[in-house]
Design an enzyme around this catalytic site. Structure first.
Site, PDB file in Angstrom:
ATOM      1  N   ALA A 256       0.834  -1.205   0.000  1.00 20.92           N
ATOM      2  CA  ALA A 256       0.000   0.000   0.000  1.00 20.92           C
ATOM      3  C   ALA A 256       0.868   1.253   0.000  1.00 20.92           C
ATOM      4  O   ALA A 256       0.569   2.235  -0.680  1.00 20.92           O
ATOM      5  CB  ALA A 256      -0.928  -0.006   1.210  1.00 20.92           C
ATOM      6  N   ASP A 258       3.910   1.565  -1.218  1.00 20.09           N
ATOM      7  CA  ASP A 258       4.521   1.732  -2.542  1.00 20.09           C
ATOM      8  C   ASP A 258       3.507   2.255  -3.551  1.00 20.09           C
ATOM      9  O   ASP A 258       3.847   3.054  -4.430  1.00 20.09           O
ATOM     10  CB  ASP A 258       5.106   0.402  -3.024  1.00 20.09           C
ATOM     11  CG  ASP A 258       6.307  -0.038  -2.192  1.00 20.09           C
ATOM     12  OD1 ASP A 258       7.011   0.842  -1.675  1.00 20.09           O
ATOM     13  OD2 ASP A 258       6.524  -1.250  -2.060  1.00 20.09           O
TER      14      ASP A 258
END
Length: 316
Positions: A256, A258
């Protein structure tokens, strides 16, 4: 509302490429114990790959710089990036295996991970053509899963060519980050645990202030609590702005952060003010956590635009 006008933002990612080997079990084995798993997946991953795919699906023109091995995983990782529209000309193929992450996930969501760097460990500097790829970008995304000498070389190239550098300081090293690297960073994006590890401060505002002594601008991601942006104005005054997350029922929070960083790079590259760029990136992360997997969960631009326009529809 879309902010795309003319050419898409250009993003270079200098980062790791791993194949995630994920075993799902009721309870993780203790030392010397064998347990039965109920599911197994192989998923393209590594923070570099994740951020590159997130930025490309969000509408950026993305070039990946890194390395894979000459094994089947390497071919699959390269294909996964290309299928999402990432330029892989800077993804070198090295003798030996690709990087792998061996992940055991318990039914309750807890996990343990062993990362074997493989080809990632060979990226100790820039290869021919890498500096040109970085110079052609508006934003360079960095993480700390490659050798530090390589990360520094990429950051130096970005500064030499006026490219905005964004660092995700993960994994946080056991020793302090080099002052030279921090001096080359324009935006630091830690999560709350990384911010505390870097500063020793567990209060969010205190951590943000401490980080602003090291870099010009900070965004701290807080999971379901959203994110906080900190920067100094021209007079040297600090302004801290919080942006909420989009409330959803999360299925898998893998990558999430990234997803948020990749989408943030695109939104900011389009000229959006940082709070709006963070809100758009939050919509991307909200879509990702509702799906299993890392890179496989990352949303496309039309989905992000739709949720950003009507965030109340995320709650069903």
């Amino acid at each position: 509302m879309t902010h795309r006008t003319g050419r898409a933002p250009t993003v270079a990612v200098f980062g790791s490429t791993n194949m995630d080997l994920v075993a799902y079990v009721r309870t993780a084995p203790r030392l010397g114990e064998t347990v039965s798993g109920h599911e197994f997946r192989t998923v393209p991953g590594g923070k570099g790959t994740n951020q590159a795919i997130a930025a490309a699906r969000a509408g950026g023109e993305v070039a990946m710089v890194g390395a894979v091995g000459e094994d089947d995983f390497g071919a699959r990782l390269r294909a996964a990036l290309a299928e999402s529209g990432v330029d892989t000309a800077g993804l070198r193929t090295m003798p030996g295996p690709s990087g792998t992450a061996h992940i055991v996930v318990e039914d309750g969501g807890d996990n343990s991970i062993v990362v074997v760097p493989g080809a990632n460990g060979t990226v100790t500097g820039l290869a021919p053509g890498d500096e040109a790829r970085i110079a052609a970008a508006g934003t360079l995304l960095l993480q700390l899963e490659l050798p530090l000498s390589g990360v520094l070389a990429a950051a130096r190239a970005a500064r030499a060519h006026g490219v905005r550098t964004v660092l995700t300081p993960a994994p946080v090293p056991a020793t302090p980050l080099p002052a030279e690297l921090l001096e080359l960073v324009d935006l630091l994006v830690p999560n709350e645990h990384e911010a505390a590890a870097l500063t020793g401060e567990h209060d969010l505002d205190a951590a943000a202030l401490a980080l602003l002594d090291l870099v010009p601008e900070v965004v701290v991601t807080l999971g379901e609590a959203g994110s906080r942006h900190a920067a100094r104005d021209a007079a040297g005054h600090v302004e801290i702005v919080g942006v909420p997350a989009v409330p959803v029922a999360a299925v898998d929070a893998t990558a999430a952060g990234d997803t948020f960083v990749g989408a943030l790079a695109v939104a900011h590259g389009e000229g959006r003010p940082m709070p709006e760029a963070m809100a758009w990136a939050a919509a991307a992360a909200a879509l990702a956590v509702q799906r299993p997997g890392a890179s496989s969960s990352m949303p496309h631009r039309a989905e992000i635009d739709a949720l950003h326009a009507r965030p109340e529809e995320a709650v069903r």
